[in-house]
Design a protein around this motif. Structure first.
Motif, mmCIF file in Angstrom:
data_model
loop_
_atom_site.group_PDB
_atom_site.id
_atom_site.type_symbol
_atom_site.label_atom_id
_atom_site.label_comp_id
_atom_site.label_asym_id
_atom_site.label_seq_id
_atom_site.Cartn_x
_atom_site.Cartn_y
_atom_site.Cartn_z
ATOM 1 N N PRO A 70 0.833 -1.214 0.000
ATOM 2 C CA PRO A 70 0.000 0.000 0.000
ATOM 3 C C PRO A 70 0.862 1.257 0.000
ATOM 4 O O PRO A 70 0.917 1.989 0.989
ATOM 5 C CB PRO A 70 -0.793 -0.149 1.297
ATOM 6 N N ILE A 71 1.523 1.523 -1.105
ATOM 7 C CA ILE A 71 2.414 2.682 -1.187
ATOM 8 C C ILE A 71 2.034 3.545 -2.387
ATOM 9 O O ILE A 71 1.414 3.064 -3.334
ATOM 10 C CB ILE A 71 3.890 2.239 -1.313
ATOM 11 N N HIS A 72 2.400 4.820 -2.335
ATOM 12 C CA HIS A 72 2.198 5.708 -3.469
ATOM 13 C C HIS A 72 3.279 5.417 -4.509
ATOM 14 O O HIS A 72 4.471 5.441 -4.198
ATOM 15 C CB HIS A 72 2.265 7.167 -3.022
ATOM 16 N N ARG A 73 2.851 5.166 -5.732
ATOM 17 C CA ARG A 73 3.797 4.749 -6.770
ATOM 18 C C ARG A 73 4.580 5.903 -7.382
ATOM 19 O O ARG A 73 5.678 5.711 -7.885
ATOM 20 C CB ARG A 73 3.042 4.001 -7.885
ATOM 21 N N LYS A 74 3.994 7.107 -7.379
ATOM 22 C CA LYS A 74 4.618 8.218 -8.094
ATOM 23 C C LYS A 74 5.096 9.350 -7.193
ATOM 24 O O LYS A 74 5.681 10.318 -7.671
ATOM 25 C CB LYS A 74 3.634 8.773 -9.131
ATOM 26 N N GLU A 75 4.830 9.232 -5.902
ATOM 27 C CA GLU A 75 5.226 10.296 -4.985
ATOM 28 C C GLU A 75 6.737 10.335 -4.792
ATOM 29 O O GLU A 75 7.349 11.400 -4.735
ATOM 30 C CB GLU A 75 4.527 10.111 -3.634
ATOM 31 N N TYR A 76 7.342 9.146 -4.685
ATOM 32 C CA TYR A 76 8.794 9.036 -4.557
ATOM 33 C C TYR A 76 9.290 7.977 -5.539
ATOM 34 O O TYR A 76 8.503 7.215 -6.103
ATOM 35 C CB TYR A 76 9.193 8.650 -3.128
ATOM 36 N N VAL A 77 10.607 7.907 -5.716
ATOM 37 C CA VAL A 77 11.185 6.960 -6.680
ATOM 38 C C VAL A 77 11.476 5.618 -6.035
ATOM 39 O O VAL A 77 11.126 4.564 -6.565
ATOM 40 C CB VAL A 77 12.478 7.533 -7.304
ATOM 41 N N TRP A 78 12.112 5.636 -4.854
ATOM 42 C CA TRP A 78 12.617 4.406 -4.250
ATOM 43 C C TRP A 78 11.743 3.938 -3.089
ATOM 44 O O TRP A 78 11.033 4.714 -2.467
ATOM 45 C CB TRP A 78 14.047 4.613 -3.757
ATOM 46 N N VAL A 79 11.838 2.656 -2.814
ATOM 47 C CA VAL A 79 11.149 2.058 -1.677
ATOM 48 C C VAL A 79 12.063 1.002 -1.075
ATOM 49 O O VAL A 79 13.002 0.525 -1.746
ATOM 50 C CB VAL A 79 9.803 1.423 -2.118
ATOM 51 N N VAL A 80 11.815 0.639 0.169
ATOM 52 C CA VAL A 80 12.655 -0.341 0.856
ATOM 53 C C VAL A 80 12.480 -1.723 0.226
ATOM 54 O O VAL A 80 11.348 -2.191 0.049
ATOM 55 C CB VAL A 80 12.304 -0.403 2.355
ATOM 56 N N ARG A 81 13.584 -2.363 -0.092
ATOM 57 C CA ARG A 81 13.541 -3.724 -0.615
ATOM 58 C C ARG A 81 13.630 -4.700 0.562
ATOM 59 O O ARG A 81 14.512 -4.564 1.413
ATOM 60 C CB ARG A 81 14.704 -3.978 -1.571
ATOM 61 N N PRO A 82 12.714 -5.670 0.659
ATOM 62 C CA PRO A 82 12.765 -6.605 1.791
ATOM 63 C C PRO A 82 14.030 -7.440 1.780
ATOM 64 O O PRO A 82 14.539 -7.816 0.724
ATOM 65 C CB PRO A 82 11.523 -7.478 1.592
ATOM 66 N N SER A 83 14.545 -7.711 2.943
ATOM 67 C CA SER A 83 15.736 -8.550 3.062
ATOM 68 C C SER A 83 15.363 -10.009 2.859
ATOM 69 O O SER A 83 14.179 -10.374 2.827
ATOM 70 C CB SER A 83 16.379 -8.358 4.439
ATOM 71 N N SER A 84 16.360 -10.855 2.720
ATOM 72 C CA SER A 84 16.101 -12.291 2.576
ATOM 73 C C SER A 84 15.498 -12.816 3.871
ATOM 74 O O SER A 84 15.962 -12.486 4.963
ATOM 75 C CB SER A 84 17.406 -13.032 2.261
ATOM 76 N N GLY A 85 14.450 -13.615 3.742
ATOM 77 C CA GLY A 85 13.777 -14.095 4.938
ATOM 78 C C GLY A 85 12.809 -15.208 4.639
ATOM 79 O O GLY A 85 12.920 -15.880 3.605
#
Length: 256
Positions: A20-35
């Motif tokens: 549930p994030i805004h797609r165009k407000e910012y460029v980057w988002v946190v990538r989940p770690s291996s888990g």
């Protein structure tokens, strides 16, 4: 030299649609770690705290909360703000006495508030079963974890009552099996994928075809309103025998 290893960055536009994030407000988002969960089936802990629960305004604030050991996932403290949290995981924030369960929803994954008593257990689907040393049974679960079922007599393994796609209710954080529910007719099931994701009801029919994998069997489910729909068994998660063992976002269903 060529690049080694996987990328550690992720842009918002190609991020999983369940986030549930805004797609165009910012460029980057946190990538989940291996888990325990794959990226397409999980949400990073920071997004849950910041974007879904609103307990932090920035990643820096969310990271501070996590690093202080205030957040537990399945009864264990997680200090990595990019830790992947997936379906049926239990999220606990003891400082404010709040507990949540991650559940599939038509919009993706949601954070559903639960009681402290319900936070003491988790439902896991058996994805694979193997026989290990001394005839013991190793169960591989949907959250990437395993459970060892000890067998008294390898020649007569009476403890081996489990099959793939069955569900086990396990205690948290001890991870002891409390209950076993088989994948069969008349159980209550929740759809975890496909166009019917998030719907639930009673399994009224299972159409298995010779020569095809069991996961490809067509399952017919009837909801509380009497409407029937079909999905593949791979998308079916058993959540109870006669009624759900967990609370659900909508009103409790009356199994018919």
């Amino acid at each position: 030299m060529g690049k080694k290893g996987t990328t550690t960055t992720l842009k918002r536009k190609p991020a999983p649609r369940i986030w549930p994030i805004h797609r165009k407000e910012y460029v980057w988002v946190v990538r989940p770690s291996s888990g325990p969960h794959s990226m397409r089936n999980s949400i990073p802990l920071v997004i849950i705290l910041r974007d879904m629960l609103g307990y932090a305004e920035t990643r820096k604030e969310a990271k501070a909360v996590v690093s202080q050991g205030k957040v537990k996932v399945d009864g264990k403290i997680r200090r990595d703000d990019s830790f992947p949290v997936g379906a049926m995981d239990v999220l606990s924030i003891q400082e404010i006495n709040k507990n949540f369960r991650v559940l599939p929803h038509p919009k993706g994954l949601i954070i559903h508030p639960i009681s402290e008593e319900e936070a003491k257990f988790k439902l896991c689907r058996i994805e694979n079963k193997t026989t290990v040393k001394n005839g013991n049974i190793m169960l591989s679960l949907h959250d990437g974890s395993t459970l060892l079922v000890k067998v008294a007599d390898p020649k007569n393994p009476q403890e081996d009552v489990y099959s793939t796609l069955d569900t086990v209710k396990i205690s948290l954080p001890e991870r002891q099996i409390l209950q076993h529910i088989k994948m069969e007719k008349n159980v209550v099931a929740l759809v975890i994928g496909g166009k019917n994701i998030g719907r639930y009801g009673k399994v009224v029919d299972i159409e298995e075809t010779a020569g095809k994998k069991r996961q490809e069997a067509i399952v017919t489910i009837q909801d509380a309103s009497g409407n029937r729909f079909q999905t593949t068994m791979d998308y079916v998660f058993v959540i109870g025998e006669e009624s759900p063992l967990i609370s659900l976002p909508e009103a409790s269903i009356s199994v018919v």
